[in-house]
Design an enzyme around this catalytic site. Sequence first.
Site, PDB file in Angstrom:
ATOM      1  N   LYS A  20      -2.762  59.504  41.493  1.00  0.00           N
ATOM      2  CA  LYS A  20      -2.683  58.548  40.382  1.00  0.00           C
ATOM      3  C   LYS A  20      -1.757  57.386  40.794  1.00  0.00           C
ATOM      4  CE  LYS A  20      -3.362  62.482  37.424  1.00  0.00           C
ATOM      5  NZ  LYS A  20      -3.513  62.963  36.067  1.00  0.00           N
ATOM      6  N   HIS A 104     -12.911  59.327  36.163  1.00  0.00           N
ATOM      7  CA  HIS A 104     -11.727  60.127  35.807  1.00  0.00           C
ATOM      8  C   HIS A 104     -11.404  59.871  34.331  1.00  0.00           C
ATOM      9  CE1 HIS A 104      -7.625  61.599  35.585  1.00  0.00           C
ATOM     10  NE2 HIS A 104      -7.903  62.308  36.672  1.00  0.00           N
ATOM     11  N   GLU A 106      -8.775  59.411  32.793  1.00  0.00           N
ATOM     12  CA  GLU A 106      -7.814  58.334  32.519  1.00  0.00           C
ATOM     13  C   GLU A 106      -8.496  56.963  32.593  1.00  0.00           C
ATOM     14  OE1 GLU A 106      -4.807  59.606  35.306  1.00  0.00           O
ATOM     15  OE2 GLU A 106      -4.527  61.397  34.078  1.00  0.00           O
ATOM     16  N   GLY A 182      -2.664  67.415  33.250  1.00  0.00           N
ATOM     17  CA  GLY A 182      -1.261  67.033  33.106  1.00  0.00           C
ATOM     18  C   GLY A 182      -0.525  67.735  31.978  1.00  0.00           C
ATOM     19  N   SER A 221      -4.193  70.915  35.700  1.00  0.00           N
ATOM     20  CA  SER A 221      -3.007  71.755  35.839  1.00  0.00           C
ATOM     21  C   SER A 221      -3.186  72.896  36.841  1.00  0.00           C
ATOM     22  CB  SER A 221      -2.565  72.282  34.470  1.00  0.00           C
ATOM     23  OG  SER A 221      -2.197  71.213  33.633  1.00  0.00           O
TER      24      SER A 221
END
Length: 258
Positions: A20, A104, A106, A182, A221
């Site tokens: 990221k 993705h 995000e 995350g 995660s």
Amino acid sequence: MPNAQQDQAERRHLVAGNWKMNGTAALLRNMISNLLDESDLPANTDVLLLPPFPYLTLAESLIQDQPLLLGAQNLSAHEQGAHTGEVSAAMLAEVGCEYVLVGHSERRELHGEDDDLVAEKFVVAQRAGLRPILCMGESAKQRKNGLTEVIVKRQLQAVLDRAGVAALGNAVLAYEPLWAIGTGKTASPEQAQEVHAYIRQTIAAVDARIAGQVQILYGGSVKADNAADLFAQTDIDGGLIGGASLQVEQFLGICRAG
Ligand code: PEP
């Protein structure tokens, strides 16, 4: 051996580290030197680094011909021109990238990328010789409302409609539930396997051969202590790793579990 088992045995695993907007040149040097020194990586596992754009050239020069793969986290849907701040697929290929993330969560959630744009980026990446990693996944609310398969199928279908099923022969898929990214809340191996199997069956309904070949990564995660159980699932072919890919010992542990 039945076909499904044979396909599973033949699919290589991939562990991809998505940095990221994190990291430094020093961390990159340290990470690459540790990965290249590592002797306990499973023979069937490839490792891919996805650092931020400014570090790609450095990464390429450190990797050279050694067995470590390089990719980018995003690309422009445009091939060139007046698009200030954007990076084209051809530029990524020129600096040594073989892979690029598309879709993705995000990018979808924070940068307004919809299914159409993601599918367009997928096509543009392949046209430049890059292998797109198509990310898909549902939110916590969507899962609670029983919509996991609907969402994942919609995200996949947009790419199938635009690129055709054969394009998956030169792509990677990643199932990344948003509630696991995350958050420290990893999907259980059974939860992840269920969705991976669904994705593979959806593709098999169109083309069984491609379905058997395509790598489907799990992301959300993943840590050194839960990777092995996830990667042991029939339809999980490795992982897309965020936070833990910034910690050398964690990432090495995940790669060893590959
Ligand atoms: C990701 O962003 O792709 C990801 C899986 O992040 P994390 O491993 O930190 O959950």
